[in-house]
Design an enzyme around this catalytic site. Sequence first.
Site, PDB file in Angstrom:
ATOM      1  N   ASN B  75       3.391 -27.536  16.623  1.00  0.00           N
ATOM      2  CA  ASN B  75       3.768 -27.735  14.996  1.00  0.00           C
ATOM      3  C   ASN B  75       2.519 -28.491  14.384  1.00  0.00           C
ATOM      4  O   ASN B  75       2.007 -27.709  13.396  1.00  0.00           O
ATOM      5  CB  ASN B  75       5.079 -28.693  14.910  1.00  0.00           C
ATOM      6  N   THR B 120      -9.526  -7.001 -30.960  1.00  0.00           N
ATOM      7  CA  THR B 120      -8.549  -7.833 -30.576  1.00  0.00           C
ATOM      8  C   THR B 120      -7.445  -6.817 -31.126  1.00  0.00           C
ATOM      9  O   THR B 120      -7.184  -6.118 -31.756  1.00  0.00           O
ATOM     10  CB  THR B 120      -8.141  -8.913 -31.583  1.00  0.00           C
ATOM     11  N   HIS B 121      -5.882  -7.359 -30.217  1.00  0.00           N
ATOM     12  CA  HIS B 121      -4.523  -6.449 -30.574  1.00  0.00           C
ATOM     13  C   HIS B 121      -5.075  -5.054 -30.391  1.00  0.00           C
ATOM     14  O   HIS B 121      -4.604  -3.943 -31.162  1.00  0.00           O
ATOM     15  CB  HIS B 121      -4.256  -6.450 -32.257  1.00  0.00           C
ATOM     16  N   SER B 243     -10.612  15.726 -11.774  1.00  0.00           N
ATOM     17  CA  SER B 243      -9.240  16.162 -11.925  1.00  0.00           C
ATOM     18  C   SER B 243      -8.928  17.596 -11.247  1.00  0.00           C
ATOM     19  O   SER B 243      -9.976  18.498 -11.301  1.00  0.00           O
ATOM     20  CB  SER B 243      -8.779  16.157 -13.300  1.00  0.00           C
ATOM     21  N   LYS B 249     -12.196  16.740 -16.948  1.00  0.00           N
ATOM     22  CA  LYS B 249     -11.962  15.281 -16.882  1.00  0.00           C
ATOM     23  C   LYS B 249     -12.553  14.602 -15.766  1.00  0.00           C
ATOM     24  O   LYS B 249     -13.178  15.116 -14.716  1.00  0.00           O
ATOM     25  CB  LYS B 249     -10.610  14.853 -16.357  1.00  0.00           C
ATOM     26  N   GLU B 256      -8.942   1.578 -11.871  1.00  0.00           N
ATOM     27  CA  GLU B 256      -7.512   1.824 -11.875  1.00  0.00           C
ATOM     28  C   GLU B 256      -6.966   1.076 -10.464  1.00  0.00           C
ATOM     29  O   GLU B 256      -6.136   0.361 -10.677  1.00  0.00           O
ATOM     30  CB  GLU B 256      -6.923   3.167 -12.163  1.00  0.00           C
ATOM     31  N   TYR B 283       9.672 -28.681  10.762  1.00  0.00           N
ATOM     32  CA  TYR B 283       9.045 -27.303  11.186  1.00  0.00           C
ATOM     33  C   TYR B 283      10.032 -26.290  11.339  1.00  0.00           C
ATOM     34  O   TYR B 283      11.000 -26.565  12.196  1.00  0.00           O
ATOM     35  CB  TYR B 283       8.289 -27.295  12.235  1.00  0.00           C
ATOM     36  N   GLN B 288       5.505 -19.454  10.037  1.00  0.00           N
ATOM     37  CA  GLN B 288       4.587 -18.814  10.527  1.00  0.00           C
ATOM     38  C   GLN B 288       4.217 -17.383   9.633  1.00  0.00           C
ATOM     39  O   GLN B 288       3.414 -16.895   9.681  1.00  0.00           O
ATOM     40  CB  GLN B 288       5.123 -18.136  11.954  1.00  0.00           C
ATOM     41  N   LYS B 291       1.155 -17.057   7.541  1.00  0.00           N
ATOM     42  CA  LYS B 291       0.099 -16.854   7.918  1.00  0.00           C
ATOM     43  C   LYS B 291      -0.487 -15.351   7.535  1.00  0.00           C
ATOM     44  O   LYS B 291      -1.803 -15.318   6.935  1.00  0.00           O
ATOM     45  CB  LYS B 291      -0.132 -17.219   9.437  1.00  0.00           C
TER      46      LYS B 291
END
Lengths: 399, 399, 399, 399
Positions: B75, B120-121, B243, B249, B256, B283, B288, B291
């Site tokens: 432990n 902004t926005h 694409s 494209k 992303e 414990y 565990q 981890k």
Amino acid sequence: MKLQRAHAGALREAGILTDDDLANLQHGLDAIEREYGTAPCPASDAEDIHTWIESTLTERVGHAGRKIHTGRSRNDQVATLLKMYVIEAGEALSDDLESLIRTSCRRAKDWADLVFPLQTHNQFAAPGSVGFWALRHATAFDRVRRHLRFCVSHWRLRCPLGSGAVAGSSIPIDRRLQAEALGFEHPSRNALDSTTTRDECVELLALAAQVALHLQSFAADVIVFTQTPLGWTVYPRSFATGSSMMPNKSNPDAMELLRGECCAVVTAHGHALTLLKGLPGGYNRDLQCIKPLVHETVEKLTTLCRMAGAFLEQLDFDADRLAASLAQGGIGAALHMERKVLDGLALREAHHAVAAEVQQHGPSAVTADASDAARYRTSGGASPAEVRRIADEIQQELG
Amino acid sequence: MKLQRAHAGALREAGILTDDDLANLQHGLDAIEREYGTAPCPASDAEDIHTWIESTLTERVGHAGRKIHTGRSRNDQVATLLKMYVIEAGEALSDDLESLIRTSCRRAKDWADLVFPLQTHNQFAAPGSVGFWALRHATAFDRVRRHLRFCVSHWRLRCPLGSGAVAGSSIPIDRRLQAEALGFEHPSRNALDSTTTRDECVELLALAAQVALHLQSFAADVIVFTQTPLGWTVYPRSFATGSSMMPNKSNPDAMELLRGECCAVVTAHGHALTLLKGLPGGYNRDLQCIKPLVHETVEKLTTLCRMAGAFLEQLDFDADRLAASLAQGGIGAALHMERKVLDGLALREAHHAVAAEVQQHGPSAVTADASDAARYRTSGGASPAEVRRIADEIQQELG
Amino acid sequence: MKLQRAHAGALREAGILTDDDLANLQHGLDAIEREYGTAPCPASDAEDIHTWIESTLTERVGHAGRKIHTGRSRNDQVATLLKMYVIEAGEALSDDLESLIRTSCRRAKDWADLVFPLQTHNQFAAPGSVGFWALRHATAFDRVRRHLRFCVSHWRLRCPLGSGAVAGSSIPIDRRLQAEALGFEHPSRNALDSTTTRDECVELLALAAQVALHLQSFAADVIVFTQTPLGWTVYPRSFATGSSMMPNKSNPDAMELLRGECCAVVTAHGHALTLLKGLPGGYNRDLQCIKPLVHETVEKLTTLCRMAGAFLEQLDFDADRLAASLAQGGIGAALHMERKVLDGLALREAHHAVAAEVQQHGPSAVTADASDAARYRTSGGASPAEVRRIADEIQQELG
Amino acid sequence: MKLQRAHAGALREAGILTDDDLANLQHGLDAIEREYGTAPCPASDAEDIHTWIESTLTERVGHAGRKIHTGRSRNDQVATLLKMYVIEAGEALSDDLESLIRTSCRRAKDWADLVFPLQTHNQFAAPGSVGFWALRHATAFDRVRRHLRFCVSHWRLRCPLGSGAVAGSSIPIDRRLQAEALGFEHPSRNALDSTTTRDECVELLALAAQVALHLQSFAADVIVFTQTPLGWTVYPRSFATGSSMMPNKSNPDAMELLRGECCAVVTAHGHALTLLKGLPGGYNRDLQCIKPLVHETVEKLTTLCRMAGAFLEQLDFDADRLAASLAQGGIGAALHMERKVLDGLALREAHHAVAAEVQQHGPSAVTADASDAARYRTSGGASPAEVRRIADEIQQELG
């Protein structure tokens, strides 16, 4: 209002306000503060409280009022006010934790000699002091408190005010003056970051979640200690509820509610992260949604901390039932094994020897009694003396 | 292995091991390290790696091997090893952030004179330097880095080793020796807390979430800058995909994926909190499960940080398209208004005047050109000179 | 009250209540309903509303009141009332979705001939109808609505009432009568499960999260369509806010708030799961904490759905700006390629041919015009005719 | 491959492929399937597996291979394949649940006469059958299974294939043929929605979270039943671990791991929502990140379901210890009270009477014995006969 004054001072320094303007504005702000100080926000057509203050100032002091918004934006204003709120809330939470730690330390000493079976895996494991258990929570809260103290100083490092809408301003405002007047160390370093970030909210919510995690763990412990057939606690009646159908029952409802209510605090951090995820840079109105989340979380956590403290004051233990439990689960085994080690056996041999005894005679071969807890000799261990020593040490550090 | 040595040293000091035992154990550990150092864990019947090390030691050095587990438990061992891993991971993450900050500062200076519409926005808002944008991310990462530096020192404060299974030990082990040998400042204060808590994991995951939030925000910015019809970036081809259906494209896939992959890191903290919620004290094997969560999160975040850095090195901007955008959205309005203020108008009057101009002549009345960014005079603002000054300051602080 | 009546009926059937008792109780319940119907709960010392009703009934009708709680517990009562609330909320949400779907279909037809560049990866991709975009949201909401309809019937399958505290009752109550009286199909099958589970809350919150996810996606789309320099929307002024510093700006605040507020709904499900995690079986008071969470989430979602509907009614598009955008991004490429396929080229060859054209002449070689959208011939595609057909189909299904 | 064949069939129908082309493609697909069937994906320069299949086909069958990608895009392909995976995973999970329900019902009947104290609020509450407890889990799993069955049919309603990149195609492909060939009812209704949405993943993850919530609740129950001093279970040794320090202990590690591992499944839904939040409409590469999340979650949940089933097969109970516990906690109180009701007392008076007895003589005045469980007379109650009846009913429904 503090922010208005800090900004007005910087505008005077920048030559935008005359001495007269500044005096007028300060009288105006004084008057508004006197009138509305603790009252709820008056009904108004203004877009928000900030616009309302500006127009009310202008009504009262005329021309100077029209200058107060120079070189600033709602974007840096709301960022600054929110950061100031977070700093205050952080300090208040730190005080609440301190108080909870003091209570826990006091109770740890009250219960230092009360020995019972410590548990791991929901199994009785080893004898230890009830005070040792109380101290577990003091230690955990104190660890978060230290982290929180750092964060408060971290949040104070940089003041967003003067960042404008996104890019700063062409008015030569001395942002150091503003920062100092508002209790920050320096102005922030990037106006785009300052109007976009809500890091201090995220950090406060992360710490709040951690505190709530510890609080619900405390509640879970008490519920276990109270369960049939253990009945270790003398559970305070004012925190219990009866059953409508089962006349035999008294339930630890307050601790269950504590465990349940903590979840709102535990999950607020994830809510904030979801809110911020995917937002474009620069100010977006979504950012306002974090304000009520932080407010509600802080208020809920404050209530829960105080409730836990009040409960801890009234909690008691049933010494007879604790003692009766020492005979169960063979909890003296590890100490028994270590005695063999101290007598010269290698650990692994001692382990086999004790396992064999348990196999042959059952767990009753290795029960413990209350005096056994005094045998732990490592620092931070479960002996009564060590519990007292650590509790004192923590209390002294708090001053 | 470091832990084994630290523990053996303390056992010698406690009189459990003789000098010969200690020498034997050290040779045994050396041999195991030579043989298995970087190899994957060998197949075995042992319950876990810790039990395997003990039995392998015993095979090789005999009697002394049977003593190595004295005064400790799996432990406290797993708690210590996990905390040591978190400290190391925290330092490595701090280095990765430092490297990202350096790159951001360098790019900020490269792009200090490249002016474009800050948003902004999702609306064009004001002219500012592309370098100012790069610096936003340097500032944000640097803020988290400072917090992380604190946490590393915070985690180093207390060493769990010597807490035993739950209550410490009756073998008089000097835990200060162990703590120092493992790079901690002090032994921990409560064995129950030490074997129950995973606070350092929770704190690391909270910071990782914050870094990931900033990384995905960086990615989101780049995607916006790359969109039709802006086309501001010269998006590095090795980070793009074509694409299968639309020959026209080329898509910013890497950004992303960065935005998407960050979500695993952002939500790992909530996963850990859910895991810890409702656990009884002491414990429990559930612990565990944190981890692999921490390991995977740290590894993913490392990859994402480095990917962002590599991308930033290769990213470029299309100066003509940036310049063309300055004519859109009336982004000179705020500077235009502030010029009126500097000429003596009150802010609110200047605001009305400019609004009227925009109403009458459209946004084209208040466009900006590249030289306008130089007009910002507040510290932390979007002017090229200020971008350079702050970038230098941050770089110097990193040393 | 409905629950009280259903329970009283079953008690009469079980012989616990006489005909007189039943009549008395019904008069008592009538009187309480008349008096308190829509009023807030009166102040009282009672532990909860259920206890208050019982004691008020007893005050008014005497002996029969003392019998009303026979064979039931607060545990099954609160489970039943909460499930009934969830059913009602599910139906109301279904109605709100229906209304949103109708509006979306109507707008889809209004905008069926308005052609603009559809986007993927934030890049212009292909010409399509704005109505096609509106229909995307109708389709998504309709999918969730179907799922929700199922869930409402699923929740109605089993009634918890009669499960008692945990084990049922030795009073021979006919639970089928209770279930039917309350609009359920059958009594539940396991009293322990019925008093422990909050599955219907979890399921409602999961669906609410999905609706909120779609709503914020709608908001995100509108924000993108409104951004500089696109300006595709005629954004309704009553849903916008000006800038305090930048006279040039009008910001899509309502859509940003929609995107932000949705996050409270999106994360409520995780909150509920955290709350329920780690609870022992059988009723625990923590379960009460889910009630306000469900209430607040449902109310917020209702508001957001209606706000989105009201916004959609007022939203308009700028046909000229839409048309201007068709010339950008080479969005005719896929249709151009498919024409070559229809003329006999293999797809991969057509793809290379068009890619070569784009490489040589730039994206302007493959622009689109508004008539191109009519060329799509697959069902569910972006052509005006198909948009109309599908919108009609969905509307007809709703009846 | 199924998708390739369905698409090829539709292309033949649309006149894009000749009969020879179709035959060639089918031979090519057969060959690839034979060669790579169960092998890992070969190393390649192709952008993804879909591009690799196309180019490998083209190598082998020439011209027809160049036509296979006509009228489709990776965007609709990946959406379709993922939806098909979700449908399969949903069916497999439904089977696993069915198996778990059968085991639970079987064990419920095995343990129908084993009476023990049911708990609420972690307090002993009332006597009931251990089988009644096992049935709780059968009931809960069966409820989720029904919901899952609906969702599988819901997902099968609409096939995304043929949605192209975002807008459908100008090649007149009959999407109904594709949909039918792939086991769907209809083609989807909006190509933009079909390539953007991941609703089926979100829905599967929500149901997976619910299953995991029930599994961890099962584990939590077992851990409580196994705790000192209850020791009700004969905990299967192959699911336990010993203690390295405490020779007395054997810990219910497998159940703790089950409780812990479930949290990865419980939180995957929130992870998906965070990933999807803030994404623009149309395909974005972030969507690919949901694939490994769904895969890993499904695989983990499958393992956990089977582990729980295997454990339930081996679990046993210690009849003596169960019986001994009946004497504790005054758990006969409610039945005692109801007897008084059946004898003519009003419930509230009976409640007071029993409460008074408990007050005077302690809980031992109202203990229960094993025969008491037979006294429950409500459907879904804790009596052995009812447990058998419901278990049979559920098993029969499964067929």
